[in-house]
Scaffold this active site. Sequence first.
Site, PDB file in Angstrom:
ATOM      1  N   SER A 123      36.116  25.669  41.950  1.00 45.38           N
ATOM      2  CA  SER A 123      36.207  26.968  41.283  1.00 45.38           C
ATOM      3  C   SER A 123      35.241  27.024  40.111  1.00 45.38           C
ATOM      4  CB  SER A 123      37.637  27.133  40.765  1.00 45.38           C
ATOM      5  OG  SER A 123      37.700  28.170  39.828  1.00 45.38           O
ATOM      6  N   TYR A 148      45.948  24.416  35.779  1.00 42.22           N
ATOM      7  CA  TYR A 148      45.292  24.722  37.058  1.00 42.22           C
ATOM      8  C   TYR A 148      43.803  24.361  36.979  1.00 42.22           C
ATOM      9  CZ  TYR A 148      42.496  27.482  40.229  1.00 42.22           C
ATOM     10  OH  TYR A 148      41.530  27.860  41.124  1.00 42.22           O
ATOM     11  N   LYS A 152      41.283  21.345  38.988  1.00 42.09           N
ATOM     12  CA  LYS A 152      40.008  21.524  39.713  1.00 42.09           C
ATOM     13  C   LYS A 152      38.959  20.546  39.162  1.00 42.09           C
ATOM     14  CE  LYS A 152      41.063  24.789  42.647  1.00 42.09           C
ATOM     15  NZ  LYS A 152      41.017  24.637  44.108  1.00 42.09           N
TER      16      LYS A 152
END
Length: 332
Positions: A123, A148, A152
Amino acid sequence: MRVLVTGGAGFVGSHTVVSLIEAGHEPVVVDNFINSDRSVLGRIGKLTGNVPELHEADIRDKDAMTDIARTGFDACMHFAALKAVGESVEKPMLYYDNNVSGTISLVEALLEADVNSFVFSSSCTVYGEPETLPLDESMPIGTATNPYGWTKIMMEQVLRDVQLANPDWSVSLLRYFNPVGAHPSGLLGEDPVGTPNNLMPYVARVAAGILPKLQVFGDDYPTADGTGIRDYIHVVDLAEGHLAALARHAGDAGVHTYNLGTGQGHSVLELVRAYEEVSSRPVAYEITGRRPGDVAASWADVTMATEHLGWMTTRDLHEMCADSWNWQQKAR
Ligand code: UDP
């Protein structure tokens, strides 16, 4: 190629499974259906004439993943992950366990089964607060503002280290910008449970009269209309980006990092206006305060993907909104 697709029933995963089948590959889906629906497999079958092989399993279950991986694969595409920013702040361990521990047990299973081509859903969140725009792959990885985002960053690092220790591995790190839209058939799309966190699904429900109005998180950013700018990418373009990475890099040892976006930013209000146009419905909104953790603007430099993968997006903001609206209107 026979491709193991984790999270193959999810939003980006399911569209990529369709593209894989259409290109003559054999995707095998692994999903635990915690954030997806079994009906997706039948819908893929309806679209392609081919219902993919399914294994209902959790990627954290290393024994189950090893058994599946040993059936023989040319590559793995790894989509399975939790992705709600707010929830990750409330339940960090759930996110580290699912995303990071899950990726570790999946990679262990692949190492045991000798599957060494890996395509990862990363991302643009890994860049953190952009210092300059557009964002390109050579820019340093930043600081995440929520668990979150950290998962990543951590998963990318795990994969870089695994590749270093296993030089025959091919790892493609695909950094998505903002995936939106739906399959043009209206058979596949994103259907968040409860109130959507992301802009386009929220706008879709306001246009449909399900939610009364959109809260626009801030109109005092240093952008032309003051609202946040993002690089929205149609999910079918994104799926095709995965196929391009697979075609170019399966069996090609090394780490290959690409931004997948359009290279163009749109503001919140531009998206609202485009949605009003395609749906012929008003989208009521009010300006509220900034959402914590949001950056003012983010868009991709897509030179790497264009030059090395021969891939570029072909669907504009209107098509993204039109396909989202078509999906929103279909009874499910
Ligand atoms: N946004 C908004 N209202 C919402 C959801 C999002 O104004 O209900 C804005 C958000 O501040 C950002 C853009 O829409 O500028 C995209 O947000 P989204 O959550 O879709 O993606 P993000 O880039 O944050 O991952």
